[in-house]
Structure formats: C-alpha cells, structure tokens
Design an enzyme around this catalytic site. Sequence first.
Site, PDB file in Angstrom:
ATOM      1  N   HIS A   1      -5.154 -33.984  16.960  1.00  0.00           N
ATOM      2  CA  HIS A   1      -4.027 -34.527  17.459  1.00  0.00           C
ATOM      3  C   HIS A   1      -2.796 -33.807  18.069  1.00  0.00           C
ATOM      4  O   HIS A   1      -1.679 -34.210  17.984  1.00  0.00           O
ATOM      5  CB  HIS A   1      -3.508 -35.429  16.111  1.00  0.00           C
ATOM      6  CG  HIS A   1      -4.340 -36.263  15.579  1.00  0.00           C
ATOM      7  ND1 HIS A   1      -4.691 -37.614  16.590  1.00  0.00           N
ATOM      8  CD2 HIS A   1      -5.472 -36.256  14.927  1.00  0.00           C
ATOM      9  CE1 HIS A   1      -5.782 -38.089  15.742  1.00  0.00           C
ATOM     10  NE2 HIS A   1      -6.310 -37.145  15.007  1.00  0.00           N
TER      11      HIS A   1
ATOM     12  N   LYS B   1       0.782  -1.228  -0.012  1.00  0.00           N
ATOM     13  CA  LYS B   1      -0.057  -0.043   0.107  1.00  0.00           C
ATOM     14  C   LYS B   1       0.957   1.180   0.059  1.00  0.00           C
ATOM     15  O   LYS B   1       0.608   2.105  -0.826  1.00  0.00           O
ATOM     16  CB  LYS B   1      -0.977  -0.091   1.319  1.00  0.00           C
ATOM     17  CG  LYS B   1      -1.830   1.129   1.194  1.00  0.00           C
ATOM     18  CD  LYS B   1      -2.812   0.844   2.444  1.00  0.00           C
ATOM     19  CE  LYS B   1      -3.468   2.191   2.715  1.00  0.00           C
ATOM     20  NZ  LYS B   1      -4.384   2.283   3.878  1.00  0.00           N
TER      21      LYS B   1
ATOM     22  N   ARG C   1      -5.298  -4.617   5.966  1.00  0.00           N
ATOM     23  CA  ARG C   1      -5.903  -6.021   6.163  1.00  0.00           C
ATOM     24  C   ARG C   1      -7.399  -6.005   5.701  1.00  0.00           C
ATOM     25  O   ARG C   1      -7.941  -7.118   5.869  1.00  0.00           O
ATOM     26  CB  ARG C   1      -5.740  -6.114   7.669  1.00  0.00           C
ATOM     27  CG  ARG C   1      -6.461  -5.026   8.543  1.00  0.00           C
ATOM     28  CD  ARG C   1      -6.349  -5.228  10.016  1.00  0.00           C
ATOM     29  NE  ARG C   1      -6.757  -3.964  10.823  1.00  0.00           N
ATOM     30  CZ  ARG C   1      -6.173  -2.783  11.053  1.00  0.00           C
ATOM     31  NH1 ARG C   1      -5.028  -2.646  10.377  1.00  0.00           N
ATOM     32  NH2 ARG C   1      -6.524  -1.844  11.937  1.00  0.00           N
TER      33      ARG C   1
ATOM     34  N   LYS D   1       8.976  -0.981  14.098  1.00  0.00           N
ATOM     35  CA  LYS D   1       9.601  -0.531  12.878  1.00  0.00           C
ATOM     36  C   LYS D   1      10.654   0.348  13.007  1.00  0.00           C
ATOM     37  O   LYS D   1      11.810   0.285  12.438  1.00  0.00           O
ATOM     38  CB  LYS D   1       8.712  -0.222  12.142  1.00  0.00           C
ATOM     39  CG  LYS D   1       7.456  -0.989  11.518  1.00  0.00           C
ATOM     40  CD  LYS D   1       6.786  -0.179  10.463  1.00  0.00           C
ATOM     41  CE  LYS D   1       5.382  -0.999   9.900  1.00  0.00           C
ATOM     42  NZ  LYS D   1       4.295  -0.402   9.300  1.00  0.00           N
TER      43      LYS D   1
END
Length: 557
Positions: free
Chosen positions: A393, A215, A277, A513
Amino acid sequence: MTDKSPSPGAQSPLELPAWQALLVHSRQIKDIHLRRLFSEDPARGTRFAVEGCGIYLDYSKNRVTTETLRLLLALAAECRLSERVEAMFRGERINTTEKRAVLHVALRSRRGNSIMLDGANVVPWVHEVLERMEAFAQRIRSGRWKGYTGKPIRNVINIGIGGSDLGPVMAFEALRHYSLRDLTFRFVSNVDATDLTEALRELKPDETLFIVSSKTFTTLETMTNARSARAWALQALGDERAIARHFVAVSTNAQEVAAFGIDTANMFGFWDWVGGRYSMNSAIGLSTLLAVGPENFRSLLAGFRAMDEHYRTAPLEKNLPVLLGLLSIWYNNFLGAQTLAILPYDQYLKRFPAYLQQLMMESNGKGVTLDGNPVDYDTSPVVWGEPGTNGQHSFYQLLHQGTKLVPCDFIGFCQPLNPLGNHHPILVANLFAQSEALAFGKTREEVKEEGTEAWLAPHRTFEGNRPSNTILAERLTPETLGKLVALYEHSVLTQGVIWNINSFDQWGVELGKALAQRIVPDLQSAGEPRLRHDSSTSALITRYRSQSRRKPDASEF
Ligand code: F6P
C-alpha cells in the site's frame, strides 16, 4: 616493510570468459518474457527451485534460462568461489586490508570442532564465552541477579550502533514470540539524545541493566550514550559501586571497558576476526540470549551452522547462498538493476531489511578491487524494503508499473506464530499474488476484455516480467532465523568474490567520522571559531551557531 599489497590480486571479472559470455547472452535474452519462459516449460516452477536445510528457494520467477544459470555457475567457478569459501572457513586472513581472518562461522561451530588461527583453536574460546553468557542470562532471567537496591532486573537496554545494534534489535524483534515477557528490551543506537531519552522514559534505574555493546569501545555514538546512561543511573543510585550491578560490556577491547568503569568480570569478549555486521551470534547477541534464553539461542546458532554446512558442501547449482548471490550479480551487472528489495511477509521480520542493508552495503559497497584497482563494473545494489503487506500500500506501485527494474526477495512462512482467524492465509496469499503479478502482469488485451475503456487500458496494464525470488520456510523459529541470516551472509561473500572486492572491511565509514570530530568543537566553542571548511559547511556551521543560541519565545513551546 614492503608496500606490496597482501592481497592475491586476482584477475578482473570482466576478463573472464564466463563474464564475456554473460554479456552476449544478456543481450540475447533481455527481451524474453517470464510468460514465455513459463509457457515453454510447464515444470519451470519446480525445476528452478531448490531446498537446502529446510529453506525453499523458488527462483523460477527470474529472467534466467538454463543457459543463464550455466554461465553464472561457470563465472563462480572461474572466480574460484569454492576456494575462497574454503579459505574463509580455514581461517585465512581474507580480510586483507585489515590483515584479519574472517571467522564468524567459528561462532556457531560445534564444541569439539577445531578451527585454527595462529596455532590456536578458537572454538573453545567461543564456547567459553557462550557459557558465561548463558550463566549470566540465567541469573538475570530467574531474578537471581539483583540490582544495587536488591531488586531483580526488569529492563534491558542494549547500547550500540551498526553491527552492535542492528543484529541485536533485528533478532529481538524476529524472536519476540520466544522472548521472556517479564523483561522489557530497548535498543539505543542514535547519538540523538531522543533515542536514549525515550528509551529511559518510565524506567526505574534500580531495575535496569545496560549492555554497552561495541567491538572497539571507542565509537562516538555508543560511548556518548553509555556515558549519559551511566550518569542517569548514578544520579538515581548515588553510588559508583552500583555501576557494576547495572552495566555490562560486550567488546573486544578490555582496556577501554575498564577505563569506562565497567568491571571486566562483567565483560563478554569477542575477537577481531568477527566483523561488526557478522557479530550477532558472538557476545553481541547477549541481549538476544537474555530475551529468548539459552536453549533458543543454541537453536539460533544451530540454524546458522546448518546453512554454513550447506554453503560449504552443497554443489554450486543446488547451493542457496550461491544461487542468491549469482542472481544478484545477474541483475546488477548484466540487466542494469540498481537496487534489491527485501520483502518479508512476517511482521516479526520488520527490522530484517535494515539489518540486511548494513550486511550487504557495508560489505560490498566497494569501489576498488582486492589489489586496490578501481572496479569498472557495479558492486553492491542499494538494499531496501519493508514487511508485506504494508509495502503493497506504499511503494509496490513502482515495483509493478514504474520504470525501474527492481529484483525482489519475498520471504514467507507456512505456519503462523500467532494463528488468528484467516489472517495467515490472507498474508501468504498476498505474498504469492505479488510475485505472480510482478512476473506475469496483465496485458492490454486482458484489460480490454474486462471491459475497460480504451483510453484507460494503458493505465491498467501491467507489463510483468519483473523478477523475484520467493524464500519459504515452515515457521519462523530461532533456527530458521539463523538459516536466513547465514543465507544472506554467504550470498554477500559469493558476490564479493565475483567482484574481487574485500567484503569484510569498511573504510568508507571513516572519513565522515573524522570530519564530525573536527566539526564538534566548531559547533560548541564559546568564542567565534576560525572555520576552515568549504563555504557550504562553514555557512551551515555559522547558521547552526546563531540559531542554536536563540532563546525560543514562550509562545513557541
Ligand atoms: O561505522 C561502522 C562500524 O564500524 C560498523 O562496521 C560497526 O558495526 C559499527 O561501526 C559499530 O562499531 P563498534 O561495535 O566498534 O562500536
């Protein structure tokens, strides 16, 4: 300039009558068992279920009564949920901290519709980009688009991270059944060079197309990977002009795309009103479109649109995203659950939990309200999960007998995409069995009646009363996937409205960041750097510097 918050600054949910009533109610029913709720109401399994645009939500195996639902719906009304939903659909700047509208719903709006933002209808922009994407996809898929040496493209690599990766990779895996098998798709996100190196292994540069998806087009990981990919292609193809045939960009930032060296004629744009998102059906979905083709991509969009319509128009008590969101609030804020497990019984949905992690936790993992006050209640649960039956499992032991309350969302389909013997009924039987076992358990008496010795009986007892939703659809189609993703998108907004937080910013990712940018030179500098960090970080940097420069002995290879 004013230092006044642009947000409406609504009341804390704690002060609302419905919240207070829910607190009292939760104390009253906290020990009620699902066994009792089902035995008192033989029709509960269908009474606490709702169908919307082909998606069936069975929420009967939740620790809720009719009164719980009444109060949760009252809470939604007191928080003015419907008004806030309308504000989003109308293009109001509900992302207040970034002063942006939130219009991912415009990405799937029908041509001819009108969604106005600052006096302009954004829907024609969406369709213009979609048509360019489709035309491009047709050329790649048919082999008409030629690489620099004249060969058709065989491999597509999406480079992106976060919303510019998780949507594309999740959708590719989910819709792999519908994909063109002549093309290979790979997704590179991690700045760890292993990701790119392994993705490029055995690929021919003159048959490979890179989609650089970002973006902002400034994200460190994506730009580092894109530059290395560019160097890899250039080394093999030997000519800058080759880049235009092998690199396209998806971004909102034409300037940075051009600076990187990608022709903006090969750029597919989107807009700041699409959150990362929430972007998988913007141009960020280019890899999806390349994989499944225009018709399937349009079906995906139609699925999103159907759920948008449902969210906007269905009464709250029959509204799937509203119910899903309110049930999450119930466990999170009134019954003390800390997590939510996403358990798709479909191997194609193997990346769906990872996709929902970003969608939910980046959206609602917030600690201040819209007007900047600290929240004094829990916000987003920790979201996690794996496809069934594999998880059974592995971690289901804890779900059945552990000490944590873990609400579960089971997701399944009535028809298989790969019919093979009796695999599908076995798969679905396991799904249904798990929610049944979680809800009803097995009492000490039942265990003893089976002949289990007394000392072993406690270990073989299942207390039950462990809640779950079951989301069932006919078949995993592109349209169904669109509905499922939109279901969760809107459930996120529902929760964000109740918590009075901004579900559309992500300031929490910034600090790490920025600190990484400061640490990179400390790790790389030739001379000893003057470290200005805390003692832990400085010691780690020093250790890294010394060990990374050590030459391994030949015996260590
Ligand atoms: O780090 C968080 C984030 O900003 C996400 O919200 C976003 O999806 C991702 O980074 C990638 O950003 P971009 O598409 O600008 O590269």
